[in-house]
Design an enzyme around this catalytic site. Sequence first.
Site, short mmCIF file in Angstrom:
data_model
loop_
_atom_site.label_atom_id
_atom_site.label_comp_id
_atom_site.label_asym_id
_atom_site.label_seq_id
_atom_site.Cartn_x
_atom_site.Cartn_y
_atom_site.Cartn_z
N MET A 118 -4.69 -7.04 9.66
CA MET A 118 -3.96 -6.24 10.63
C MET A 118 -4.77 -5.00 10.95
O MET A 118 -5.88 -4.83 10.49
CB MET A 118 -2.58 -5.91 10.07
CG MET A 118 -1.68 -7.12 10.04
SD MET A 118 -0.04 -6.72 9.47
CE MET A 118 -0.33 -6.25 7.79
N ARG A 162 -2.36 3.24 9.23
CA ARG A 162 -2.79 1.96 8.64
C ARG A 162 -1.62 1.02 8.46
O ARG A 162 -0.53 1.46 8.09
CB ARG A 162 -3.38 2.18 7.24
CG ARG A 162 -4.65 2.96 7.19
CD ARG A 162 -4.98 3.19 5.72
NE ARG A 162 -5.88 4.32 5.56
CZ ARG A 162 -7.19 4.21 5.38
NH1 ARG A 162 -7.74 3.03 5.34
NH2 ARG A 162 -7.94 5.27 5.26
N CYS A 171 1.88 -40.40 -16.73
CA CYS A 171 0.43 -40.57 -16.80
C CYS A 171 -0.20 -40.74 -15.43
O CYS A 171 -1.39 -40.98 -15.31
CB CYS A 171 0.05 -41.71 -17.72
SG CYS A 171 0.60 -43.31 -17.10
N LYS A 212 0.83 -1.20 0.00
CA LYS A 212 0.00 0.00 0.00
C LYS A 212 0.87 1.26 0.00
O LYS A 212 0.66 2.19 -0.78
CB LYS A 212 -0.89 -0.02 1.25
CG LYS A 212 -1.87 1.12 1.32
CD LYS A 212 -2.63 1.12 2.64
CE LYS A 212 -3.61 -0.03 2.70
NZ LYS A 212 -4.18 -0.22 4.05
N SER A 260 6.25 -44.55 -19.84
CA SER A 260 5.28 -43.64 -19.26
C SER A 260 5.34 -43.83 -17.75
O SER A 260 5.16 -44.94 -17.26
CB SER A 260 3.88 -43.96 -19.78
OG SER A 260 2.95 -43.10 -19.18
N TYR A 293 5.99 -35.34 -22.81
CA TYR A 293 4.60 -34.92 -22.62
C TYR A 293 4.13 -35.26 -21.21
O TYR A 293 4.78 -36.04 -20.49
CB TYR A 293 3.68 -35.61 -23.64
CG TYR A 293 3.57 -37.09 -23.42
CD1 TYR A 293 2.56 -37.61 -22.60
CD2 TYR A 293 4.48 -37.98 -23.99
CE1 TYR A 293 2.48 -38.97 -22.35
CE2 TYR A 293 4.40 -39.33 -23.75
CZ TYR A 293 3.39 -39.83 -22.92
OH TYR A 293 3.32 -41.17 -22.66
N ARG A 328 -4.42 -0.40 -5.73
CA ARG A 328 -3.74 -1.71 -5.67
C ARG A 328 -4.28 -2.57 -6.81
O ARG A 328 -5.35 -2.29 -7.35
CB ARG A 328 -3.97 -2.39 -4.32
CG ARG A 328 -5.43 -2.63 -4.05
CD ARG A 328 -5.63 -3.25 -2.69
NE ARG A 328 -7.05 -3.17 -2.36
CZ ARG A 328 -7.55 -3.38 -1.16
NH1 ARG A 328 -6.76 -3.64 -0.16
NH2 ARG A 328 -8.84 -3.31 -0.95
N GLY A 358 -7.64 -6.97 5.78
CA GLY A 358 -8.37 -7.03 7.05
C GLY A 358 -7.66 -7.80 8.16
O GLY A 358 -8.22 -7.99 9.23
N HIS A 374 -8.39 -30.03 6.66
CA HIS A 374 -8.68 -31.37 6.14
C HIS A 374 -9.76 -31.30 5.06
O HIS A 374 -9.62 -31.85 3.97
CB HIS A 374 -9.14 -32.26 7.30
CG HIS A 374 -9.56 -33.62 6.89
ND1 HIS A 374 -10.85 -33.94 6.56
CD2 HIS A 374 -8.84 -34.76 6.71
CE1 HIS A 374 -10.92 -35.20 6.23
NE2 HIS A 374 -9.71 -35.73 6.32
#
Length: 938
Positions: free
Chosen positions: A133, A122, A889, A52, A821, A909, A366, A131, A489
């Site tokens: 701090m 600020r 794969c 900021k 693969s 690939y 920002r 939000g 979780h």
Amino acid sequence: MATAVAERQTGAEAAGTQAGKKWVYMFSELDEVEAYLQPKSWDDVKALLGGKGANLFEMTRLGIPVPPGFTVTTEACNAYLAHDHKFPPGMWEQEVEAMHRLEEVTGKRFGDPSNPLFVSCRSGAKFSMPGMMDTVLNIGLNDETAQGMIELTQDPRFVYDSYRRLVQMFGAVVLGVPDEPFEEVIAEVKKERGVRLDIELTAEEWQRITERFKGLVVAFAGREFPQDPYEQLELATRAVFNSWFGKRAVDYRNATGISHDLGTAVNIQMVVFGNMGENSGTGVAFTRNPITGAKELYGDYLINAQGEDVVAGIRTPQPISQLQQEMPEVYQQFLEIVEKLERHFRDMQDVEFTIERGKLWMLQTRDGKRTARAAIKIAVDMANEGLITREEALLRVQPNQVDMLLHPQFSAEVKQQAAAEGRLLVEKAVNASPGAAVGLAVFDADTAEKWGREGKPVIMIRPETKPDDVHGMIAAQGILTSRGGATSHAAVVARQFGKPAVCGAESLQINVEQRLFVVQTETATVEVREGDWLSIDGGTGEVFLGKLETQEPDFEREVELNTLLGWADEIRKLGVWANADYPKDAERARRYGAEGIGLCRTEHMFFEEERLPIVQEMIMARSKARRIAALEKLLPMQRADFEGIFRAMDGQPVIIRLLDPPLHEFLPSYDQLVQDLADLKVRLQHYHTLSEIDQALAEVRQKEDILSRVEALREANPMLGLRGDRLGVVMPEITEMQVRAILEAAVRVKREGVDVHPEIMIPLAGHVNELKRMREIVESVAKEVFGEMGNSVSYKFGTMIEVPRAALTADEMASEAEFFSFGTNDLTQTTFGISRDDAEAKFLIQYVEEGILPHNPFQQLDRSGVGKLIQMAVNMGRQARPDLHVGICGEHGGDPDSIEFCHLIGLDYVSCSPFRVPIARLAAAQAAIKNGQSQAGE
Ligand code: PEP
Ligand code: MG
């Protein structure tokens, strides 16, 4: 928390005491900042001044009207935190000196009732932590300056409203007074007066409230609210520094991976008032639409209002376009400024502004947060406008944002409509796993599973989830929790299963026993009970009451996404293939941009309803002849499947893997059979007629027959047992049938004019002799088939690398195989010696939560272990066979971090599920760009 403390101590050692150092910079001193920082990248500037602050300095340099101010650096914060919360030597003196300079610039005096200066204080770290701090506004107001302001403005209501805001914020943030008593006082006064809204309170009432707030400060903090403006400033500065290690901030950083040793800067800025009458106002705006990405100014403002009022929704703000009518000159100036800001910062900006008596002030700019759709559109548009390069556009879109566009979604209109009807229950919880989900509320995993089996869509709601809940999560359309963040979780598991999830919706009061939750919305208290419809948006963290309509993604119509992916294709080095088992999956994969099929798992075709009995017949066969008879019935079915896939992939390679799983997977479970037999025998006692008894006995004999076969096939560790190419060695007739089906299908579609490129892949090989045996079978069947059909196709023979021995002997394997693969699902299991199913249910999540493993290695490739084996195998394999074709794969083929690794070690690939193909295209391009940049920079 332990990491935060440890990092703080490291910071302490590093900071030292630096007398004579400059800790405070005026917004106009960007040159000095740059002279201090050598080299002076924008990143360094942001690290010192916070994001900021850095933007305020830059705006000041650009000549944009920013309320003047200064910044106390993050270095000061770190020194303060490292030295027992003492300001570093000279810092406070510099802050006071900066206040004097601010007085000169503004012509006002801090604490002078006749012409008072007020400032905001600020926080602002290098990375935005919205939000998390603390902030204190209106510093400098006290009994005397309040009086002075009343004389100046003749508006006592405005002054006391501002004053009580300071006492309230200062009390809460600096002195630790809880919020509730303040709110109770306001509620009480409104009740006495019989009014509902803040704006209906009078000057006298705000004055009374201010006095009562001061009383609350004494009662809770044991000290008076400080009247000395400099004491206010000093305490507010400390509070902002301290908030760096506040719980919210630490949790946020842990969840987002922001380092704990960055510290926050403190921005002190002259307060401008938007509530000084009809020629004042305040607002927020985005330079482009943050929802759709459209190039249009988007935002709201309020006349005669203060910053928080716009956000608090007390009054309905006007759309920004309205300002053109109300204040045409200000609007014109505003347009020019935001255009300049966007051009300068080369990204969509989110700005805050205030108009004080007809003068426009820019308070903040920002990079604006945006939806996935907007991110893609803005990146593509900006590249087309020449504002950024195509590479930059590609780097600006997160691969998981592409993912969001490919899940069913709620349209913005549907959501707006629901919100307008008061059905938005949670506006912003943690957007843990993207996608829209609609279902019936359930509060436990067993019910979720039961209802799911009955075909009902459910949203599983828990305070938090545990490994015991996983069966319910799998059955649910979506998951909603009131606790836990993006690494909880619930979040981790939901992403793993591709289930939309909203986590940490703290406003929900969940009562699992009573099967309900209660939530307070802006307008009402809503109770949601088991069986009520809910809609959740895991991409935004919103929760709605009722059944919102979802939209299926339509990939072809995503014009910007396709443009972006087209650019990705030009840049990436890795091919992107897909894992597809059916023609419709292959078609989707191709539409999404796949360049081949990297894995067709043939066993999935065996599980289909009409085939399973034949497969079982084949397994039950006690003689080779019977087995061959069953296989002959399967042959035309498999051949038809392959024909479909070959047609879908006309012109592209298709890798078909021979049968892999242990055979018992196709038979009923041992436990079930034992149970059935016991039941049958009990029933037998009760039959009386001969025919009943005969029938039951026949059933018993049949079950016993199956049971004996199941017993014969039973293994202690089936995943390490008779599966993969070991099946082909023990029962070569299975391999023969599959190879025949593949090659007959290939010849047939070739006759139709399809350009067919079959590749036959051997699973789980660990020794070159297994490959030799398999190759003999393949070649002899090929000879037979081509002879019979009087036509041939060219095909490739290759192997999966799924066990460490195959990787360790890759040179030998490459002598037989034309391609490798990497089956990293199995290779991860066999390298770690971990069974995935057991691990994820029992200990893996704990391992990740406690940092024993940095991430789940089944989702993100373990570069240093499994990755090392892969790299070694690639090198050895290519030495033995220079044109060896190599890919991956396992599930990792769709994970951006793992894709980067594949790029770095030079695979040809990656192959992933069709839905992840677009993500992989972008991730592969990003890997190429980042890797190219780092080489260029070295
Ligand atoms: C693998 O092991 O990575 C693989 C692709 O095979 P499967 O997942 O079918 O075992
Ligand atoms: Mg495997």
